[in-house]
Design a protein around this motif. Sequence first.
Motif, mmCIF file in Angstrom:
data_model
loop_
_atom_site.group_PDB
_atom_site.id
_atom_site.type_symbol
_atom_site.label_atom_id
_atom_site.label_comp_id
_atom_site.label_asym_id
_atom_site.label_seq_id
_atom_site.Cartn_x
_atom_site.Cartn_y
_atom_site.Cartn_z
ATOM 1 N N GLU A 123 -6.388 27.266 -15.152
ATOM 2 C CA GLU A 123 -6.182 26.784 -16.515
ATOM 3 C C GLU A 123 -7.293 27.307 -17.432
ATOM 4 O OE1 GLU A 123 -6.994 22.612 -17.494
ATOM 5 O OE2 GLU A 123 -5.124 22.580 -18.642
ATOM 6 N N LEU A 124 -6.939 27.634 -18.652
ATOM 7 C CA LEU A 124 -7.934 27.998 -19.670
ATOM 8 C C LEU A 124 -7.786 27.003 -20.816
ATOM 9 C CD1 LEU A 124 -7.516 31.882 -19.641
ATOM 10 C CD2 LEU A 124 -9.677 30.678 -19.235
ATOM 11 N N SER A 125 -8.899 26.419 -21.245
ATOM 12 C CA SER A 125 -8.825 25.450 -22.341
ATOM 13 C C SER A 125 -10.090 25.502 -23.169
ATOM 14 C CB SER A 125 -8.608 24.044 -21.776
ATOM 15 O OG SER A 125 -9.715 23.680 -20.996
ATOM 16 N N GLY A 126 -9.988 24.999 -24.383
ATOM 17 C CA GLY A 126 -11.146 24.940 -25.269
ATOM 18 C C GLY A 126 -11.496 26.318 -25.793
ATOM 19 N N LYS A 127 -12.787 26.550 -26.028
ATOM 20 C CA LYS A 127 -13.228 27.838 -26.553
ATOM 21 C C LYS A 127 -13.706 28.677 -25.362
ATOM 22 C CE LYS A 127 -12.212 26.065 -30.437
ATOM 23 N NZ LYS A 127 -10.866 26.315 -30.965
ATOM 24 N N VAL A 128 -13.088 29.802 -25.125
ATOM 25 C CA VAL A 128 -13.418 30.627 -23.961
ATOM 26 C C VAL A 128 -13.765 32.044 -24.406
ATOM 27 C CG1 VAL A 128 -11.927 29.276 -22.417
ATOM 28 C CG2 VAL A 128 -11.002 31.312 -23.545
ATOM 29 N N ALA A 131 -14.639 37.193 -20.888
ATOM 30 C CA ALA A 131 -15.037 37.160 -19.464
ATOM 31 C C ALA A 131 -14.382 35.974 -18.754
ATOM 32 C CB ALA A 131 -16.560 37.084 -19.347
ATOM 33 N N ASP A 132 -14.307 34.819 -19.436
ATOM 34 C CA ASP A 132 -13.605 33.657 -18.852
ATOM 35 C C ASP A 132 -12.142 33.999 -18.597
ATOM 36 O OD1 ASP A 132 -15.910 32.068 -19.178
ATOM 37 O OD2 ASP A 132 -15.305 31.407 -21.185
ATOM 38 N N VAL A 133 -11.544 34.712 -19.557
ATOM 39 C CA VAL A 133 -10.131 35.090 -19.420
ATOM 40 C C VAL A 133 -9.967 35.998 -18.203
ATOM 41 C CG1 VAL A 133 -8.245 36.418 -20.480
ATOM 42 C CG2 VAL A 133 -9.604 34.826 -21.877
ATOM 43 N N MET A 134 -10.848 37.000 -18.066
ATOM 44 C CA MET A 134 -10.745 37.930 -16.940
ATOM 45 C C MET A 134 -10.874 37.174 -15.611
ATOM 46 S SD MET A 134 -10.154 40.903 -18.197
ATOM 47 C CE MET A 134 -10.754 42.313 -17.265
ATOM 48 N N ALA A 135 -11.800 36.200 -15.571
ATOM 49 C CA ALA A 135 -12.023 35.448 -14.324
ATOM 50 C C ALA A 135 -10.814 34.578 -13.975
ATOM 51 C CB ALA A 135 -13.281 34.593 -14.455
ATOM 52 N N ALA A 136 -10.067 34.161 -14.995
ATOM 53 C CA ALA A 136 -8.913 33.277 -14.762
ATOM 54 C C ALA A 136 -7.613 34.064 -14.618
ATOM 55 C CB ALA A 136 -8.790 32.276 -15.915
ATOM 56 N N THR A 137 -7.715 35.410 -14.612
ATOM 57 C CA THR A 137 -6.503 36.241 -14.563
ATOM 58 C C THR A 137 -6.188 36.655 -13.128
ATOM 59 O OG1 THR A 137 -6.875 37.050 -16.801
ATOM 60 C CG2 THR A 137 -5.465 38.398 -15.384
ATOM 61 N N ASP A 138 -4.954 36.425 -12.723
ATOM 62 C CA ASP A 138 -4.486 36.840 -11.407
ATOM 63 C C ASP A 138 -4.216 38.349 -11.430
ATOM 64 O OD1 ASP A 138 -3.508 36.843 -8.869
ATOM 65 O OD2 ASP A 138 -1.688 35.693 -9.293
ATOM 66 N N ALA A 214 -7.980 39.057 -27.073
ATOM 67 C CA ALA A 214 -6.799 38.456 -27.715
ATOM 68 C C ALA A 214 -6.382 37.187 -26.978
ATOM 69 C CB ALA A 214 -5.649 39.463 -27.741
ATOM 70 N N ILE A 215 -6.530 37.192 -25.661
ATOM 71 C CA ILE A 215 -6.166 35.992 -24.891
ATOM 72 C C ILE A 215 -7.194 34.874 -25.180
ATOM 73 C CG2 ILE A 215 -5.539 35.085 -22.610
ATOM 74 C CD1 ILE A 215 -3.845 37.572 -23.585
ATOM 75 N N ALA A 216 -8.468 35.253 -25.325
ATOM 76 C CA ALA A 216 -9.492 34.245 -25.669
ATOM 77 C C ALA A 216 -9.179 33.636 -27.044
ATOM 78 C CB ALA A 216 -10.881 34.884 -25.658
ATOM 79 N N MET A 217 -8.783 34.487 -28.004
ATOM 80 C CA MET A 217 -8.387 33.994 -29.340
ATOM 81 C C MET A 217 -7.221 33.024 -29.203
ATOM 82 S SD MET A 217 -5.749 34.379 -31.728
ATOM 83 C CE MET A 217 -4.850 35.787 -31.082
ATOM 84 N N LEU A 218 -6.239 33.417 -28.369
ATOM 85 C CA LEU A 218 -5.030 32.593 -28.188
ATOM 86 C C LEU A 218 -5.391 31.220 -27.620
ATOM 87 C CD1 LEU A 218 -1.673 33.828 -26.832
ATOM 88 C CD2 LEU A 218 -2.753 31.971 -25.597
ATOM 89 N N VAL A 219 -6.285 31.188 -26.638
ATOM 90 C CA VAL A 219 -6.686 29.904 -26.030
ATOM 91 C C VAL A 219 -7.386 29.030 -27.071
ATOM 92 C CG1 VAL A 219 -8.142 28.840 -24.249
ATOM 93 C CG2 VAL A 219 -6.780 30.870 -23.692
ATOM 94 N N SER A 220 -8.163 29.680 -27.957
ATOM 95 C CA SER A 220 -8.846 28.935 -29.007
ATOM 96 C C SER A 220 -7.843 28.323 -29.994
ATOM 97 C CB SER A 220 -9.815 29.877 -29.718
ATOM 98 O OG SER A 220 -10.304 29.286 -30.878
ATOM 99 N N VAL A 221 -6.806 29.085 -30.345
ATOM 100 C CA VAL A 221 -5.771 28.526 -31.238
ATOM 101 C C VAL A 221 -5.019 27.404 -30.524
ATOM 102 C CG1 VAL A 221 -3.663 29.001 -32.565
ATOM 103 C CG2 VAL A 221 -5.540 30.670 -32.584
#
Length: 268
Positions: A123-128, A131-138, A214-221
Amino acid sequence: MSFDTPKALSDIAIERLAERVETAQRYATPIHKLTEDYPDLTVAEGYRVQTALRRSLEGRGQRVIGWKAGLTSKPKMAQMGVSTPAIGFLTDAMERPANSAISVSDLIHPRVEAEIAFVTKAELSGKVTAADVMAATDYVQPALEVIDSRFSGFKFDLESVIADNSSSARYVPGGRMVRPDALDLRTVGVVMEHNGQIAQIGAGAEVLGHPAEAIAMLVSVLDDIGETLPAGSFVMAGAITAAIPVKAGDTITARFYEMGSITVTFTD
Ligand code: OOG
Ligand code: MG
């Protein structure tokens, strides 16, 4: 991003706007952009309309399988005249298999985009961060998106396009699934062919410097609208190049460096 607004639209008004968008989508009939009737519509209200649309489609049995970032590259911002990224949701009903034929009879004025998609394993939540996105990507894989604005002339502003689920219509995962660190996603090149002619070229770095941004931006929105990105989500980072308008009879092939290619044909 603060979403506070002094005189926000009522829930009833938001529901009516969502119905307007959903009807335009269902009958493939364009409407004028929402800011013509609601010039004070805010980004926050745009997302409230998008959420009402999502709840309505879920009520009709569609399942949200992921999200998309849009307007994340300079070629797209220049093409649409909007310079702020936006997000939208993706449902199972919008998915089409790679190398298939897609009907345009239930679309208004489809355009095709080449994107890099992320499939998450945590799961990704909050402000990420990216690098957080890459770590959470399968894994990451190519995708085509067929966008279709419900607004006449494919003309809109940020608030209206957000209410219209960021023009989401169809998406086509394909190519090779690769570990996120197996390639430098900034230098993944893409060549788009339209009826055999090279029509658009680009590379991953067009998308906010790195598609994971872009995925980090998306999680922030998502956080701004009270949502998180669950593990197992399919998330598209946004078009690398400008979108290509298509009609029945057209074929689009997108070739991604070291990630394979996807072809779709369009029919009536
Ligand atoms: C808005 C959606 C843009 C992308 O990948 O940039 C988008 C639009 O241009 O209609 O999906
Ligand atoms: Mg897109």
